[in-house]
Design a protein around this motif. Sequence first.
Motif, PDB file in Angstrom:
ATOM      1  N   PRO A  95      11.029  -2.670   8.986  1.00 20.51           N
ATOM      2  CA  PRO A  95      11.863  -2.980  10.154  1.00 20.51           C
ATOM      3  C   PRO A  95      11.412  -2.231  11.405  1.00 20.51           C
ATOM      4  CG  PRO A  95      13.220  -2.579   8.221  1.00 20.51           C
ATOM      5  CD  PRO A  95      11.827  -2.144   7.868  1.00 20.51           C
ATOM      6  N   PRO A  96      11.914  -2.631  12.558  1.00 23.14           N
ATOM      7  CA  PRO A  96      11.471  -2.022  13.814  1.00 23.14           C
ATOM      8  C   PRO A  96      11.997  -0.604  14.011  1.00 23.14           C
ATOM      9  CG  PRO A  96      13.222  -3.596  14.224  1.00 23.14           C
ATOM     10  CD  PRO A  96      12.845  -3.749  12.779  1.00 23.14           C
ATOM     11  N   LEU A  97      11.319   0.115  14.870  1.00 26.51           N
ATOM     12  CA  LEU A  97      11.742   1.454  15.272  1.00 26.51           C
ATOM     13  C   LEU A  97      13.036   1.359  16.080  1.00 26.51           C
ATOM     14  CD1 LEU A  97      10.970   4.530  15.578  1.00 26.51           C
ATOM     15  CD2 LEU A  97       9.875   3.864  17.730  1.00 26.51           C
ATOM     16  N   GLU A  98      13.930   2.327  15.867  1.00 22.99           N
ATOM     17  CA  GLU A  98      15.185   2.394  16.618  1.00 22.99           C
ATOM     18  C   GLU A  98      15.373   3.809  17.153  1.00 22.99           C
ATOM     19  OE1 GLU A  98      18.529   0.575  14.637  1.00 22.99           O
ATOM     20  OE2 GLU A  98      17.225  -0.418  13.171  1.00 22.99           O
ATOM     21  N   GLY A  99      16.253   3.949  18.125  1.00 18.50           N
ATOM     22  CA  GLY A  99      16.513   5.269  18.674  1.00 18.50           C
ATOM     23  C   GLY A  99      17.939   5.423  19.162  1.00 18.50           C
ATOM     24  N   LEU A 100      18.552   6.551  18.843  1.00 19.60           N
ATOM     25  CA  LEU A 100      19.832   6.961  19.415  1.00 19.60           C
ATOM     26  C   LEU A 100      19.521   8.041  20.435  1.00 19.60           C
ATOM     27  CD1 LEU A 100      21.840   7.312  16.068  1.00 19.60           C
ATOM     28  CD2 LEU A 100      21.822   5.347  17.618  1.00 19.60           C
ATOM     29  N   TRP A 101      20.136   7.949  21.625  1.00 24.51           N
ATOM     30  CA  TRP A 101      19.762   8.821  22.734  1.00 24.51           C
ATOM     31  C   TRP A 101      20.981   9.483  23.363  1.00 24.51           C
ATOM     32  CZ3 TRP A 101      14.563   9.337  23.918  1.00 24.51           C
ATOM     33  CH2 TRP A 101      13.701   8.400  23.339  1.00 24.51           C
ATOM     34  N   TRP A 102      20.794  10.728  23.792  1.00 26.25           N
ATOM     35  CA  TRP A 102      21.807  11.406  24.600  1.00 26.25           C
ATOM     36  C   TRP A 102      21.123  12.450  25.461  1.00 26.25           C
ATOM     37  CZ3 TRP A 102      20.812  12.476  19.589  1.00 26.25           C
ATOM     38  CH2 TRP A 102      20.807  13.791  19.141  1.00 26.25           C
ATOM     39  N   ALA A 103      21.884  13.044  26.382  1.00 23.21           N
ATOM     40  CA  ALA A 103      21.245  13.911  27.377  1.00 23.21           C
ATOM     41  C   ALA A 103      22.152  15.052  27.809  1.00 23.21           C
ATOM     42  CB  ALA A 103      20.816  13.096  28.588  1.00 23.21           C
ATOM     43  N   GLY A 104      22.745  15.746  26.838  1.00 28.78           N
ATOM     44  CA  GLY A 104      23.553  16.898  27.191  1.00 28.78           C
ATOM     45  C   GLY A 104      24.986  16.523  27.493  1.00 28.78           C
ATOM     46  N   ALA A 105      25.631  17.282  28.352  1.00 31.59           N
ATOM     47  CA  ALA A 105      27.058  17.096  28.632  1.00 31.59           C
ATOM     48  C   ALA A 105      27.335  15.706  29.191  1.00 31.59           C
ATOM     49  CB  ALA A 105      27.535  18.158  29.613  1.00 31.59           C
ATOM     50  N   GLY A 106      28.487  15.162  28.814  1.00 33.14           N
ATOM     51  CA  GLY A 106      28.875  13.856  29.320  1.00 33.14           C
ATOM     52  C   GLY A 106      28.412  12.744  28.417  1.00 33.14           C
ATOM     53  N   ALA A 107      28.900  11.553  28.660  1.00 35.63           N
ATOM     54  CA  ALA A 107      28.545  10.381  27.865  1.00 35.63           C
ATOM     55  C   ALA A 107      27.290   9.745  28.450  1.00 35.63           C
ATOM     56  CB  ALA A 107      29.695   9.381  27.860  1.00 35.63           C
ATOM     57  N   PHE A 108      26.218   9.717  27.686  1.00 33.46           N
ATOM     58  CA  PHE A 108      24.966   9.131  28.146  1.00 33.46           C
ATOM     59  C   PHE A 108      24.918   7.670  27.743  1.00 33.46           C
ATOM     60  CE2 PHE A 108      20.459   8.111  27.163  1.00 33.46           C
ATOM     61  CZ  PHE A 108      19.976   8.167  28.460  1.00 33.46           C
ATOM     62  N   ASP A 109      24.811   6.797  28.726  1.00 29.81           N
ATOM     63  CA  ASP A 109      24.823   5.364  28.444  1.00 29.81           C
ATOM     64  C   ASP A 109      23.486   4.688  28.707  1.00 29.81           C
ATOM     65  OD1 ASP A 109      24.660   5.389  31.181  1.00 29.81           O
ATOM     66  OD2 ASP A 109      26.557   4.352  31.536  1.00 29.81           O
ATOM     67  N   GLY A 110      22.424   5.475  28.886  1.00 26.58           N
ATOM     68  CA  GLY A 110      21.115   4.899  29.125  1.00 26.58           C
ATOM     69  C   GLY A 110      20.802   4.666  30.581  1.00 26.58           C
ATOM     70  N   VAL A 111      21.690   5.073  31.477  1.00 26.47           N
ATOM     71  CA  VAL A 111      21.491   4.821  32.906  1.00 26.47           C
ATOM     72  C   VAL A 111      21.018   6.069  33.638  1.00 26.47           C
ATOM     73  CG1 VAL A 111      22.628   4.173  35.064  1.00 26.47           C
ATOM     74  CG2 VAL A 111      23.168   2.955  32.949  1.00 26.47           C
ATOM     75  N   SER A 112      21.696   7.164  33.451  1.00 25.23           N
ATOM     76  CA  SER A 112      21.408   8.389  34.220  1.00 25.23           C
ATOM     77  C   SER A 112      20.283   9.186  33.567  1.00 25.23           C
ATOM     78  CB  SER A 112      22.674   9.248  34.331  1.00 25.23           C
ATOM     79  OG  SER A 112      23.713   8.507  34.919  1.00 25.23           O
ATOM     80  N   ILE A 113      19.054   8.848  33.900  1.00 22.63           N
ATOM     81  CA  ILE A 113      17.902   9.530  33.317  1.00 22.63           C
ATOM     82  C   ILE A 113      17.148  10.224  34.446  1.00 22.63           C
ATOM     83  CG2 ILE A 113      15.905   9.319  31.804  1.00 22.63           C
ATOM     84  CD1 ILE A 113      16.956   6.603  30.933  1.00 22.63           C
ATOM     85  N   ALA A 114      17.650  11.368  34.855  1.00 20.25           N
ATOM     86  CA  ALA A 114      17.006  12.096  35.948  1.00 20.25           C
ATOM     87  C   ALA A 114      15.802  12.878  35.450  1.00 20.25           C
ATOM     88  CB  ALA A 114      18.013  13.040  36.608  1.00 20.25           C
ATOM     89  N   ASP A 115      15.874  13.366  34.217  1.00 19.01           N
ATOM     90  CA  ASP A 115      14.826  14.222  33.670  1.00 19.01           C
ATOM     91  C   ASP A 115      14.612  13.847  32.209  1.00 19.01           C
ATOM     92  OD1 ASP A 115      13.085  16.154  32.864  1.00 19.01           O
ATOM     93  OD2 ASP A 115      14.441  17.844  33.197  1.00 19.01           O
ATOM     94  N   LYS A 116      13.534  13.130  31.921  1.00 20.12           N
ATOM     95  CA  LYS A 116      13.299  12.677  30.547  1.00 20.12           C
ATOM     96  C   LYS A 116      13.040  13.835  29.590  1.00 20.12           C
ATOM     97  CE  LYS A 116      11.707   8.024  31.681  1.00 20.12           C
ATOM     98  NZ  LYS A 116      10.628   7.017  31.565  1.00 20.12           N
ATOM     99  N   SER A 117      12.607  14.975  30.107  1.00 16.47           N
ATOM    100  CA  SER A 117      12.387  16.125  29.230  1.00 16.47           C
ATOM    101  C   SER A 117      13.699  16.681  28.690  1.00 16.47           C
ATOM    102  CB  SER A 117      11.617  17.228  29.973  1.00 16.47           C
ATOM    103  OG  SER A 117      12.401  17.761  31.027  1.00 16.47           O
ATOM    104  N   ALA A 118      14.822  16.300  29.324  1.00 22.75           N
ATOM    105  CA  ALA A 118      16.144  16.764  28.888  1.00 22.75           C
ATOM    106  C   ALA A 118      16.775  15.833  27.858  1.00 22.75           C
ATOM    107  CB  ALA A 118      17.075  16.896  30.089  1.00 22.75           C
ATOM    108  N   LEU A 119      16.091  14.762  27.499  1.00 23.76           N
ATOM    109  CA  LEU A 119      16.642  13.816  26.539  1.00 23.76           C
ATOM    110  C   LEU A 119      16.652  14.397  25.125  1.00 23.76           C
ATOM    111  CD1 LEU A 119      14.923  10.514  27.710  1.00 23.76           C
ATOM    112  CD2 LEU A 119      17.381  10.985  27.772  1.00 23.76           C
TER     113      LEU A 119
END
Length: 272
Positions: A95-119
């Motif tokens: 099956p294909p690769l999948e990913g769950l993502w977040w970025a620290g405090a707050g609810a990460f919805d895939g929109v606010s990506i100011a710094d990819k190193s913080a993912l």
Amino acid sequence: MAFLLLSKSIKDDVGVAMPLDFKKEYKDLYVPKAKPAFVDVPSMTFFAVAGTGDPNEPDGAYAKAIELLYGLSYTVKMSKMGPWQPEGYFDYVVPPLEGLWWAGAGAFDGVSIADKSALSWVSLIRQPDFVTPEVFAWACAELTKKKLALADVCEKAPEGYAEGVPCLVRFAEGSCVQAMHRGPYDDEPASVAKLSAYMQDEGLSCDIGAGGESPVGHAVQVAFDASGVLAALDAEGAVPSVRLHHEIYLGDPRRTKPENLKTVIRHPVRRA
């Protein structure tokens, strides 16, 4: 129903056994329309690796996680060529690769990506239901023999959940909305906006943990805790306390033009 289907051989029109392709067998999960829709995602088994950092970093943690996941997945799939196969084995397409993502405090919805190193992320590849903890341990041992560079992390797998170490988890996402995003990953916010509008129209709220409404999710997301998030995900087939922005990658960015990439974007939801 899913387990019963997966326990059967898939045959073509002349009765020849064909490898089961999860994407084709479960189109509602892997081939949604561009228009958002509701989906109830059942229990699935995954190989998983958790980590942090920019996914585009050459030879970074994310790249190593992907190598691990594919190495283990193909070790199980290709057991058909060796002297031993897992009980209940049937041939299938990885099956294909999948990913769950977040970025620290707050609810990460895939929109606010100011710094990819913080993912932070959990990378996943679905496994057939015959992949048990015993099969996972066997795959780790086999991969250690074939890929010496991966031996150190594979040997740590029996110690439990840890950053950069593969593990086996089983959970159900439950109530979600999803849509197919076509184009570069950096253009995903437009598709996320469609999901948000659909939720509002349908009286649904995004259930990505933030603040205090998901205590376990909040704790492991604000200060990255690989063991905590993996333990929460391994919910024995139930919906976990950690619910995250989810992407399923149907194209290889190394071989596909950015404008032709297809990515399933899925968000957990609850009734408003």
